[in-house]
Design an enzyme around this catalytic site. Structure first.
Site, short mmCIF file in Angstrom:
data_model
loop_
_atom_site.label_atom_id
_atom_site.label_comp_id
_atom_site.label_asym_id
_atom_site.label_seq_id
_atom_site.Cartn_x
_atom_site.Cartn_y
_atom_site.Cartn_z
N GLY A 1 50.01 9.25 9.12
CA GLY A 1 49.75 9.87 7.84
C GLY A 1 50.30 11.29 7.81
O GLY A 1 51.24 11.62 8.54
N GLU B 1 41.10 19.59 19.95
CA GLU B 1 41.09 20.86 19.22
C GLU B 1 41.12 20.67 17.71
O GLU B 1 40.44 21.37 16.96
CB GLU B 1 42.29 21.71 19.65
N GLY C 1 40.53 22.56 11.99
CA GLY C 1 41.98 22.46 11.86
C GLY C 1 42.77 23.24 12.89
O GLY C 1 42.70 22.97 14.08
N ASP D 1 30.80 16.00 6.57
CA ASP D 1 31.97 16.43 7.34
C ASP D 1 31.63 17.67 8.16
O ASP D 1 31.95 17.76 9.34
CB ASP D 1 33.14 16.71 6.39
N LYS E 1 31.37 18.24 12.56
CA LYS E 1 32.01 19.34 13.28
C LYS E 1 30.97 20.23 13.96
O LYS E 1 31.16 20.67 15.10
CB LYS E 1 32.87 20.15 12.32
N GLY F 1 45.18 20.41 6.54
CA GLY F 1 46.60 20.39 6.19
C GLY F 1 47.43 19.86 7.33
O GLY F 1 47.07 20.00 8.51
#
Length: 438
Positions: free
Chosen positions: A13, A131, A136, A203, A207, A304
């Site tokens: 993706g 990581e 991100g 979400d 994390k 991103g």
């Protein structure tokens, strides 16, 4: 020079394609830094014909991630599929059993199966890097796992979801409703068609669970997190927060308390002048408080293709630099077999300041009743403010905003229950916690 490190990418993706492209573009630089080349020798994705903007002709295609994981074509299995089970989990398990190192960006999978996978990788002397699973492109995992060995953290908190932060930022800066900001985020690709996972806090919780394990040496326990989302935040809350010198952020917070480890995700008021209060739009930030270093704030792009790919490639490069027989660093900062069971601190014992917004009937004595219920529950008020009528009409409901000094969650809940029983409220009150932030 050593033989090239051969990687297999499962999932092509946005992130997977970016990883393949950057590895090709930065081949010479990475070879110089790692002392060996890094080549994509295997790929697995549902659509072989899709144009991903990168030449994959030198890689062998596999029908399933698990098939690629056990093949002799790769040294490192890179999982970028997503999902806590299914092909992602099957592929990682197969790779570890076959003696392959693993790199993943999958926070949901680690939140559920992280300890199991850590035990397997450590038992086999393999590297499991992740990581990109949290924040991100921000190197928070490496910081906590390696660079803070001399520290005992007391609190870790942060903005861990760019979609929620974008919505809250736009609500404040452009005077838009939650619904309008969500629609805009979806149009720009910051939010999914079904945004529940982002805006309702799951979400962030996944994390946070990983950061909690790293910070406090406990087993990953994402099911033990208190979660509230941002869908009930109104422009009135945004305005009131700013008037009081605060800004609303969706924070994930983990801290050590006298009764256990507190893990919570909820809208939070932070001071306007704080560093984390200045983090806007899709940017993420993680703050760490520890005994030796004091306070750290790491901020940067939380999502991103390129930002996440940067973290993935950093993990791959670490493996390329490693030497056979070298002691492998524990996945969660200490041996998986030594991670302690998670002991949850009850949310009712949480202490802090609170913002309470109530819409009340315009009756004589309402203010006195509200103040009395607060006093009965040992809640000291920093301020009490009455706004004008809700729709400008005489005798229409009024908005009352209370800001408390430090108190406990249980006291606030009991006070609100008493107010509800009195029948003064027009609608359910809004309660937002106030978090001290650097």
């Amino acid at each position: 020079m050593s033989e090239p490190l051969r990687i297999g990418i499962a999932g092509l993706g946005t992130v997977g394609a970016s990883v393949a492209r950057i590895l090709a573009d930065k081949a010479a630089t990475l070879t110089a830094q790692c002392g060996r080349g890094i080549v994509v020798s295997g790929v697995s994705a549902r659509d072989r014909s899709k144009d991903r903007g990168v030449d994959l002709s030198g890689a062998k295609w596999f029908d399933t991630p698990a098939e690629m994981a056990v093949s002799g074509e790769i040294d490192v299995f890179v999982e970028l599929i997503g999902g806590e089970d299914g092909p992602a989990l099957d592929g990682i398990r197969a790779a570890l059993e076959a003696g392959r190192h693993v790199v993943t960006a999958n926070k949901a999978l680690l939140a559920r199966h992280g300890v199991e996978l850590a035990e397997t990788s450590e038992d086999k002397g393999l590297i499991l890097n992740y990581e990109a699973a949290v924040a991100g492109g921000i190197p928070v995992i490496k910081t906590m796992r390696e660079s803070m060995a001399a520290n005992t953290p007391s609190r870790v908190y942060g903005i861990l979801n760019g979609t929620a932060n974008y919505i809250l930022t736009r609500m404040e800066s452009d005077e838009l409703s939650f619904e309008d900001c969500l629609a805009e985020a979806q149009r720009l690709g910051y939010a999914e068609a079904d945004p529940t996972f982002d805006i309702e806090g799951q979400d962030t919780a996944h994390k946070l669970a990983i950061l909690t394990s790293l910070a406090f040496g406990t087993k990953v326990a994402s099911e033990e997190i208190y979660i509230e989302g941002i869908s009930n935040i109104s422009l009135g809350d945004i305005h009131a927060a700013r008037e009081l010198g605060y800004r609303i952020k969706l924070l994930g917070v983990a801290q050590r308390t006298a009764t256990g480890i507190e893990q919570r995700v909820h809208p939070t008021m932070v001071p306007l002048g704080s560093m984390i209060g200045q983090v806007d739009r899709v940017t993420n930030a993680v703050a760490i408080e520890a005994d030796t270093v004091g306070s750290l704030l790491l901020s940067g792009p939380g999502a991103g293709g390129d930002a996440t790919a940067s973290a993935v490639i950093g993990d791959i490069a670490d493996i390329a630099k490693s030497h056979p027989g070298r002691q492998v660093a524990p996945v969660f900062g200490r041996a998986a077999t030594e991670l302690r069971p998670y002991e949850r601190a009850e949310m009712t014992s949480h202490a802090g300041g609170y913002f309470i917004r109530m819409t009340v009937h315009d009756r004589i004595g309402v203010f006195a009743t509200l103040a009395a219920h607060m006093a009965e529950n040992d809640i000291s008020l920093e301020s009490i403010v009455q706004h004008g009528t809700v729709n400008g009409e005489v005798d229409a409901p009024k908005t009352v905003i209370l800001v408390t000094h430090e108190t406990t969650e249980s006291h606030v809940r009991k006070a609100i229950e008493a107010v509800l029983e009195d029948g003064h409220l027009v609608s359910k009150p809004q309660v937002i916690r106030i978090e001290p932030a650097g």
